[in-house]
Design a protein around this motif. Sequence first.
Motif, mmCIF file in Angstrom:
data_model
loop_
_atom_site.group_PDB
_atom_site.id
_atom_site.type_symbol
_atom_site.label_atom_id
_atom_site.label_comp_id
_atom_site.label_asym_id
_atom_site.label_seq_id
_atom_site.Cartn_x
_atom_site.Cartn_y
_atom_site.Cartn_z
ATOM 1 N N ALA A 202 0.873 -1.163 -0.091
ATOM 2 C CA ALA A 202 -0.062 0.198 0.134
ATOM 3 C C ALA A 202 0.925 1.242 0.020
ATOM 4 O O ALA A 202 0.740 2.270 -0.720
ATOM 5 C CB ALA A 202 -0.893 0.037 1.377
ATOM 6 N N ARG A 203 2.109 1.027 0.913
ATOM 7 C CA ARG A 203 2.824 2.239 0.897
ATOM 8 C C ARG A 203 3.659 2.428 -0.492
ATOM 9 O O ARG A 203 3.741 3.665 -0.823
ATOM 10 C CB ARG A 203 3.984 2.408 1.919
ATOM 11 N N ALA A 204 4.018 1.401 -0.837
ATOM 12 C CA ALA A 204 4.815 1.378 -2.429
ATOM 13 C C ALA A 204 3.999 2.063 -3.797
ATOM 14 O O ALA A 204 4.463 2.503 -4.408
ATOM 15 C CB ALA A 204 5.307 0.145 -2.773
ATOM 16 N N PHE A 205 2.623 1.971 -3.512
ATOM 17 C CA PHE A 205 1.292 2.308 -4.497
ATOM 18 C C PHE A 205 1.069 4.055 -4.076
ATOM 19 O O PHE A 205 0.651 4.428 -5.006
ATOM 20 C CB PHE A 205 0.580 1.723 -4.522
ATOM 21 N N LEU A 206 1.608 4.367 -2.955
ATOM 22 C CA LEU A 206 1.017 5.800 -2.775
ATOM 23 C C LEU A 206 1.469 6.753 -3.895
ATOM 24 O O LEU A 206 0.874 7.737 -4.057
ATOM 25 C CB LEU A 206 1.753 6.144 -1.300
ATOM 26 N N PHE A 207 2.682 6.725 -4.213
ATOM 27 C CA PHE A 207 3.100 7.651 -5.183
ATOM 28 C C PHE A 207 2.153 7.697 -6.496
ATOM 29 O O PHE A 207 2.093 8.901 -7.234
ATOM 30 C CB PHE A 207 4.604 7.604 -5.686
ATOM 31 N N LEU A 208 1.575 6.709 -6.690
ATOM 32 C CA LEU A 208 0.724 6.674 -8.062
ATOM 33 C C LEU A 208 -0.741 7.399 -7.548
ATOM 34 O O LEU A 208 -1.372 7.845 -8.428
ATOM 35 C CB LEU A 208 0.337 5.306 -8.412
ATOM 36 N N HIS A 211 -0.136 11.425 -7.762
ATOM 37 C CA HIS A 211 0.519 12.113 -9.114
ATOM 38 C C HIS A 211 1.852 11.749 -9.495
ATOM 39 O O HIS A 211 2.401 12.823 -10.207
ATOM 40 C CB HIS A 211 -0.162 13.424 -9.409
ATOM 41 N N GLY A 212 2.408 10.891 -9.055
ATOM 42 C CA GLY A 212 3.838 10.413 -9.284
ATOM 43 C C GLY A 212 4.794 11.130 -8.448
ATOM 44 O O GLY A 212 6.116 10.718 -8.557
ATOM 45 N N VAL A 213 4.307 11.767 -7.283
ATOM 46 C CA VAL A 213 5.300 12.316 -6.335
ATOM 47 C C VAL A 213 5.323 11.419 -4.955
ATOM 48 O O VAL A 213 4.255 10.914 -4.552
ATOM 49 C CB VAL A 213 4.976 13.679 -5.755
ATOM 50 N N LEU A 214 6.661 10.962 -4.673
ATOM 51 C CA LEU A 214 6.724 10.108 -3.471
ATOM 52 C C LEU A 214 5.926 11.051 -1.927
ATOM 53 O O LEU A 214 6.668 12.229 -1.983
ATOM 54 C CB LEU A 214 7.988 9.863 -2.840
ATOM 55 N N PRO A 215 5.097 10.620 -1.246
ATOM 56 C CA PRO A 215 4.455 11.611 -0.367
ATOM 57 C C PRO A 215 5.506 12.132 0.655
ATOM 58 O O PRO A 215 5.445 13.131 1.063
ATOM 59 C CB PRO A 215 3.358 10.893 0.094
ATOM 60 N N ASN A 216 6.284 11.152 1.151
ATOM 61 C CA ASN A 216 7.199 11.353 2.310
ATOM 62 C C ASN A 216 8.401 12.261 2.023
ATOM 63 O O ASN A 216 8.805 13.248 2.945
ATOM 64 C CB ASN A 216 7.631 10.093 3.008
ATOM 65 N N THR A 217 8.811 12.168 0.875
ATOM 66 C CA THR A 217 10.047 13.118 0.230
ATOM 67 C C THR A 217 9.735 14.101 -0.650
ATOM 68 O O THR A 217 10.611 14.952 -0.772
ATOM 69 C CB THR A 217 11.182 12.111 -0.165
ATOM 70 N N GLY A 218 8.606 13.958 -1.211
ATOM 71 C CA GLY A 218 8.130 15.112 -2.145
ATOM 72 C C GLY A 218 8.858 15.040 -3.510
ATOM 73 O O GLY A 218 8.960 15.578 -4.360
#
Length: 304
Positions: A202-208, A211-218
């Motif tokens: 679930a965490r690995a799919f969050l960037f999708l 809109h393509g951005v990793l939520p934790n690092t931006g």
Amino acid sequence: MNYQQILETAAQEASLLAGSGTVASYIPELAKVPPERFGMALIALDGQVYATGDAGERFSIQSISKVFLLALAIRLVGEDLFERVGKEPSGNPFNSLVQLEYEHGIPRNPFINAGALVLTDVLLEHLPDAKSAVLDFARRLSGSPDLEYDAAVAASERATGFTNIALANFLKAHGNLRHPVEQVVDAYFHHCSLQMSCLELARAFLFLTNHGVLPNTGERLLSVSQTKRLSAILLTCGFYDEAGEFAFRVGLPGKSGVGGGIAAIMPGRWATAVWSPEINHYGNSVRGMKALELLTTWTGESIF
Ligand code: GLN
């Protein structure tokens, strides 16, 4: 929205379907997994984590790894990728030889096995070590630096993967593989053997969903447009010849694997993953699909 309550009730209702699928046995090592396992996780873009059952237990993600391959391949070669692999639903089993023959070695989409073999070939061409690159990418996306391939599963598939080896030979005969068949299938079997939990998926799919951005690092991994394209392929091709049924019942872009896992995204809101090893005739988790159908029905959240 009380996601925790919804996950727990969906898990209970889905458990009524125990026994209506079968654990994959064509890869002998997968047949050892206890059929009653069930886990589900949902991670929201605001960081909230919800989980139930065996959500923290790792399993063989199998074809869900194809999503990581596609994201990496798009990053490496962009739209050129689609000269070697299509983007239409296959309407055929994930390991169909006949379709590859009459379409002259151009796989219908990146998520059938032939398509993922081409993705693997692309990675081998542009990266020093495709196996490590996929593992590192999954570790980065999930925030779990200790993810590993399961050597026993990879060896088991290597020993019995005659259809995949045939597909690779077919691709090679049509000039759509640039590396030796043996090298491509070895990397592919390792990618499929990656072990992850529902929480990690679930965490690995969050960037999708973001809109393509990793939520934790931006950090941006895919452009908005590339994310749209990848998500569209998830919706239309993520469940092989059951993609229509999944869209009809669940209404989310997602990807399944024969290990019984499914990861799916609600763009702009959350990512979810579910695992139950009993799969149906199409290779999709029976209880997993049911739980996701209940999730989108009860929350009223789907892309439609
Ligand atoms: N490793 C499996 C295979 O190649 C992946 C199939 C799947 O998960 N649908 O047959």
